[in-house]
Design an enzyme around this catalytic site. Structure first.
Site, PDB file in Angstrom:
ATOM      1  N   HIS A   1       2.009  14.716  82.415  1.00 46.66           N
ATOM      2  CA  HIS A   1       1.214  15.211  81.293  1.00 46.66           C
ATOM      3  C   HIS A   1       0.147  16.200  81.789  1.00 46.66           C
ATOM      4  CE1 HIS A   1      -1.597  15.254  77.964  1.00 46.66           C
ATOM      5  NE2 HIS A   1      -2.523  14.692  78.717  1.00 46.66           N
TER       6      HIS A   1
ATOM      7  N   HIS B   1      -1.518  20.145  80.574  1.00 43.12           N
ATOM      8  CA  HIS B   1      -2.842  20.761  80.703  1.00 43.12           C
ATOM      9  C   HIS B   1      -2.902  22.011  81.581  1.00 43.12           C
ATOM     10  CE1 HIS B   1      -5.228  17.910  78.428  1.00 43.12           C
ATOM     11  NE2 HIS B   1      -4.615  16.897  79.031  1.00 43.12           N
TER      12      HIS B   1
ATOM     13  N   GLU C   1      -5.733  18.064  73.149  1.00 45.71           N
ATOM     14  CA  GLU C   1      -4.583  17.177  73.361  1.00 45.71           C
ATOM     15  C   GLU C   1      -3.480  17.352  72.309  1.00 45.71           C
ATOM     16  OE1 GLU C   1      -3.895  15.483  75.924  1.00 45.71           O
ATOM     17  OE2 GLU C   1      -5.793  15.034  76.910  1.00 45.71           O
TER      18      GLU C   1
ATOM     19  N   SER D   1       3.684  17.864  76.702  1.00 45.99           N
ATOM     20  CA  SER D   1       4.312  17.025  77.733  1.00 45.99           C
ATOM     21  C   SER D   1       5.145  15.892  77.152  1.00 45.99           C
ATOM     22  CB  SER D   1       3.237  16.456  78.663  1.00 45.99           C
ATOM     23  OG  SER D   1       2.347  15.629  77.939  1.00 45.99           O
TER      24      SER D   1
END
Ligand code: NLE
Ligand code: FE2
Length: 325
Positions: free
Chosen positions: A183, A188, A228, A247
């Site tokens: 993730h 990110h 997010e 992700s």
């Protein structure tokens, strides 16, 4: 000694919350909270798998030793971990054109061209940092799991991103209930390579320093819904900007479909919206663009009261405060 949560009295009526003033103070901001522990939580895909649990603990213990100024240790990832990485990497690739924003695609392409991200091997954090430093000055710092919102957001003020080092369970490669290295790297890192997204993240961090618990909660919620799980619109289509979507194959499809509710991103509204943290979100916020989200966030920042304003000095990586008159 002080912790990120210690509160001390300055004068009889002034209470000030401790917060990091220099990037090295982040050594005191690595307090983890427990949620989704594979040892105790049946919702964790690694629940009951002793080998996985031991591996996750080993990597977390190693991350916990990291202190400011240390060279980040290379991790010897296992073949199972490399295989999980490859499976996620390749499957997500199918959705890039159709479901991800242009900032993500463009940065991912550069990361791939420079050999930082490849499907075969999990990259080392040090190499990713060399790339990020060049692009936006962001740096990944190993952490051992989910941090308190206050500590996590404070790190962003210094363009430091607290990064988990363990991987999701190999039996559940396409969705993880908790952050994991896949993730962080596939969600990110390409986004932190963008100057505006980097600035927005740092702004949220700066707003959090010394903020009340109530405001921390609001900032963490804004972070959740934009960094997010945020969406934007490109050529009339919904595209992901949020790392939690970028992700996770299934949720990425879900988020851009007609199934969930979509509302325009407005920090005032977003900050108080309840969110789901163990299943797909029923509601997503849509920004016109990252630029627009940043502009709205800055306007919102001016409404958050604090008895001082903060200035970040990028040369010394430190914070100065100025008392509001
Ligand atoms: N659900 C995400 C994933 O599977 O990659 C992680 C969420 C972290 C907030
Ligand atoms: Fe995340």
């Amino acid at each position: 000694s002080l912790t990120a949560f210690s509160v001390f009295k300055k004068k009889s009526n002034e209470v000030e919350v401790w917060f990091p003033r220099h990037i090295s103070d982040l050594d005191r901001c690595s307090k983890c909270i427990t949620k989704y522990e594979p040892t105790t939580d049946p919702r964790h895909p690694g629940h009951g798998d002793e080998e996985y649990i031991a591996r996750r603990k080993f990597l977390n213990d190693q991350a916990l030793e990291f202190q400011f100024g240390d060279e980040i240790e290379n991790v010897d990832y296992t073949e199972t971990e490399h295989a999980t990485w490859k499976a996620v990497y390749e499957k997500l690739g199918d959705l890039h054109e159709s479901h991800t924003c242009s900032v993500y695609r463009d940065n991912l392409k550069v990361l791939q061209e420079e050999g930082v991200l490849t499907s075969d091997r999990i990259p080392q954090m040090r190499d990713v940092n060399k790339f990020l430093q060049k692009r936006t000055g962001f740096e990944l710092r190993p952490c051992s799991g989910l941090l308190s919102a206050r500590d996590f957001l404070a790190s962003l003020a210094f363009r430091v991103f607290q990064t988990t080092t363990y991987l999701r369970h190999h039996k559940s490669p396409h969705h993880s209930p908790e952050p994991d290295l896949i993730h962080e790297l596939l969600g990110h890192v390409p986004m932190f390579s963008d100057p505006l997204l980097a600035q927005m993240s740092q702004d949220i961090g700066l707003m959090s320093l010394g903020a009340s618990d109530e405001n921390i909660e609001k900032l963490a919620t804004v972070y959740w819904f934009i960094v997010e799980f945020g969406l934007c619109k490109e050529d009339g289509k919904l595209k992901a900007i949020g790392a939690g979507l970028l992700s996770a194959y299934g949720e990425l499809i879900h988020a851009c479909s007609n199934t969930p509710e979509h509302r325009d991103f407005d920090p005032v509204v977003t900050a108080v919206q309840k969110y789901e943290d163990d299943d797909y979100q029923p509601l997503y916020f849509v920004a016109d663009s990252i630029h627009d989200a940043l502009a709205k966030l800055r306007k919102y920042a001016s409404t958050m009261d604090r008895p001082f304003s903060v200035i970040y000095d990028p040369f010394t990586k430190s914070i100065e405060t100025i008392k509001s008159s």
